[in-house]
Design a protein around this motif. Structure first.
Motif, mmCIF file in Angstrom:
data_model
loop_
_atom_site.group_PDB
_atom_site.id
_atom_site.type_symbol
_atom_site.label_atom_id
_atom_site.label_comp_id
_atom_site.label_asym_id
_atom_site.label_seq_id
_atom_site.Cartn_x
_atom_site.Cartn_y
_atom_site.Cartn_z
ATOM 1 N N TYR A 266 -14.171 -18.452 6.947
ATOM 2 C CA TYR A 266 -13.323 -17.754 7.570
ATOM 3 C C TYR A 266 -13.220 -17.575 8.173
ATOM 4 N N VAL A 267 -12.035 -16.271 9.723
ATOM 5 C CA VAL A 267 -11.791 -16.330 10.914
ATOM 6 C C VAL A 267 -13.356 -16.677 11.513
ATOM 7 N N GLY A 268 -13.533 -16.829 13.224
ATOM 8 C CA GLY A 268 -14.724 -17.163 13.527
ATOM 9 C C GLY A 268 -15.081 -18.421 13.150
ATOM 10 N N ASN B 262 -16.463 -9.958 1.186
ATOM 11 C CA ASN B 262 -15.291 -9.646 1.372
ATOM 12 C C ASN B 262 -14.545 -8.648 1.522
ATOM 13 N N SER B 263 -15.247 -8.512 3.339
ATOM 14 C CA SER B 263 -14.742 -8.469 4.564
ATOM 15 C C SER B 263 -13.571 -8.360 4.816
ATOM 16 N N ILE B 264 -12.216 -9.304 4.087
ATOM 17 C CA ILE B 264 -11.210 -8.958 4.170
ATOM 18 C C ILE B 264 -10.183 -8.531 3.286
ATOM 19 N N SER B 265 -11.295 -8.168 1.975
ATOM 20 C CA SER B 265 -10.624 -7.316 0.832
ATOM 21 C C SER B 265 -11.279 -5.851 1.302
ATOM 22 N N ALA C 144 -8.368 -0.477 2.830
ATOM 23 C CA ALA C 144 -8.143 0.346 4.258
ATOM 24 C C ALA C 144 -6.573 0.410 4.794
ATOM 25 N N VAL C 145 -6.343 -0.946 4.831
ATOM 26 C CA VAL C 145 -5.064 -0.744 5.651
ATOM 27 C C VAL C 145 -3.639 -0.471 4.229
ATOM 28 N N ILE D 130 -8.383 -5.174 10.548
ATOM 29 C CA ILE D 130 -7.896 -3.777 10.355
ATOM 30 C C ILE D 130 -7.554 -3.953 11.554
ATOM 31 N N LEU D 131 -7.519 -4.247 12.138
ATOM 32 C CA LEU D 131 -7.233 -4.017 13.519
ATOM 33 C C LEU D 131 -5.684 -4.881 14.029
#
Length: 390
Positions: free
Chosen positions: A31-33, A147-150, A155-156, A207-208
């Motif tokens: 994941y990112v990070g 599931n954070s990206i999910s 949301a977008v 999301i940002l």
């Protein structure tokens, strides 16, 4: 040997799938990070299968029974006569999901005399009374980032659906109409709007990042300020609290965990301070918003739209006002349980179980409580107080 009690949502009304729309899904290894995706020793399912329903069993039965453990899977979780309540007193481990949560209240925990581990297959352990879990020495773990990206994608989608008035327009097409004026009378461009997130953790920040190409003005508030390099990269405006941020935003998305400081944060008073005609998106937790205040704000026009997939309790009763209030884009709690996400959180649940049974440490990023106190990611994200009741 252990008894593992697992609560999952029901199978599709058409029956458990015999085939799927896609033959495979992308393989995500990190994941990112830099956090790696779950890394169990093995899995006993095909990625992309429906794992979060009763027949899917999170792909765990073969593994658990091969080790001599008892595995009970049910969707029946409400009331003293439920399968969950009957099986709980001698369960060693409970597995649940945020989408169909088995609420581990203090009363239930007191009856679960053997319970030592509560796993959230997904993200968000507020359905567990963390104070009671600490008092009884229960370890609570969740599959952080699975599931954070999910959720961020969902949301977008909801932001665009509300601002562009997508759902009512689609309904006209389904009904055979060509009612362009009816569709566009509430349709706007997102470009140039001010969009803010309450909390800029993994989901909020994702999301940002996904909204930046839409040429919007981005805002955030959080307990912890983001690095200056990230603020500069995304041209973010930081606000010390939600009240100061919502005053300037056309769109607000909620991405905070539920804890005492966020419970009913969006009440009558805060909603009144938002720009009239703003949009509110909540893929975090239903109790962050005052149920009736949201409905009233839509009816008065203070909010132009509200979308989310989180409710309280879950599943929501049929007469819940969010089902029928005007200008809503509600879904059942599905944002974090796409088939792609299920692969990751089922794999992560397997990893946690392997660590537990082999007496190896569970990753810090998965831990919420351990040894009678908040631990790991839980110490960063949660406060201890009972949140499982209305």
């Amino acid at each position: 040997m252990a008894k593992v009690l697992c609560v999952l949502y029901d199978d599709p009304i058409t029956g458990y799938p015999k085939s799927y729309a896609r033959v495979d899904i992308p393989k995500i290894t990190s994941y990112v990070g830099g956090q790696t995706a779950p890394t169990p020793k093995a899995i006993d399912f095909t990625p992309g299968q429906l794992l979060g329903s009763v027949s899917g069993e999170l792909g765990l039965r073969k593994y658990l029974e091969s080790q001599g453990h008892t595995f009970v899977v049910t969707s029946d979780k409400e009331g003293a006569d439920s399968v969950f309540d009957k099986e709980l007193p001698d369960a060693d481990i409970v597995i649940s999901q945020p989408f169909w949560p088995a609420y581990l209240t203090a009363e239930r925990i007191a009856k679960a005399r053997k319970l030592k581990l509560a796993i959230t297959a997904g993200i968000g352990s507020d359905h567990v009374d963390l104070e009671a879990a600490n008092e009884h020495g229960i370890t609570v773990a969740e599959v952080t980032y699975s599931n954070s990206i999910s959720v961020s994608e969902h949301a977008v989608m909801m932001i665009l659906s509300l601002v562009r008035n997508y759902l009512p327009s689609h309904e006209w097409a389904v009904k055979g109409g060509w009612n362009i004026a009816d569709c566009v009378q509430r349709s706007y461009d997102l470009e140039g709007m001010h969009v803010g997130t309450v909390a800029a953790g993994r989901i909020g920040l994702a999301i940002l990042r996904r909204l930046k190409p839409f040429d919007v003005k981005l805002h955030y508030t959080d307990r912890y300020r983001l690095p200056e390099s990230v603020e500069r990269e995304l041209n973010l405006t930081f606000h010390p609290d939600a009240e100061s941020m919502v005053k300037v935003c056309d769109v607000v998305t909620i991405n905070a965990p539920l804890h005492p400081e966020t419970e009913n944060l969006f009440n009558e008073a805060l909603l009144a301070k938002m720009k009239r005609g703003a949009y509110l998106i909540n893929t975090a937790r239903g109790k962050i918003c005052d149920r009736d205040a949201i409905a009233r704000a839509l009816e008065s026009g203070q909010l132009a739209g509200y979308a989310g997939d989180v409710w309280f309790p879950q599943p929501a009763p049929v007469d819940h006002p969010w089902r029928t209030m005007p200008y809503n884009g509600m879904t059942p709690h599905i944002s974090g349980t796409s088939l792609s996400a299920q692969t990751r959180y089922a794999t992560g649940t397997r990893e946690i179980l392997e660590c537990w049974f082999e007496d190896r440490p569970i990753r810090d990023e998965y831990l919420i409580t351990k040894g009678g106190k908040l631990a790991g990611v839980g110490a960063h994200s949660y406060s201890v107080r009972e949140l499982t009741k209305a």
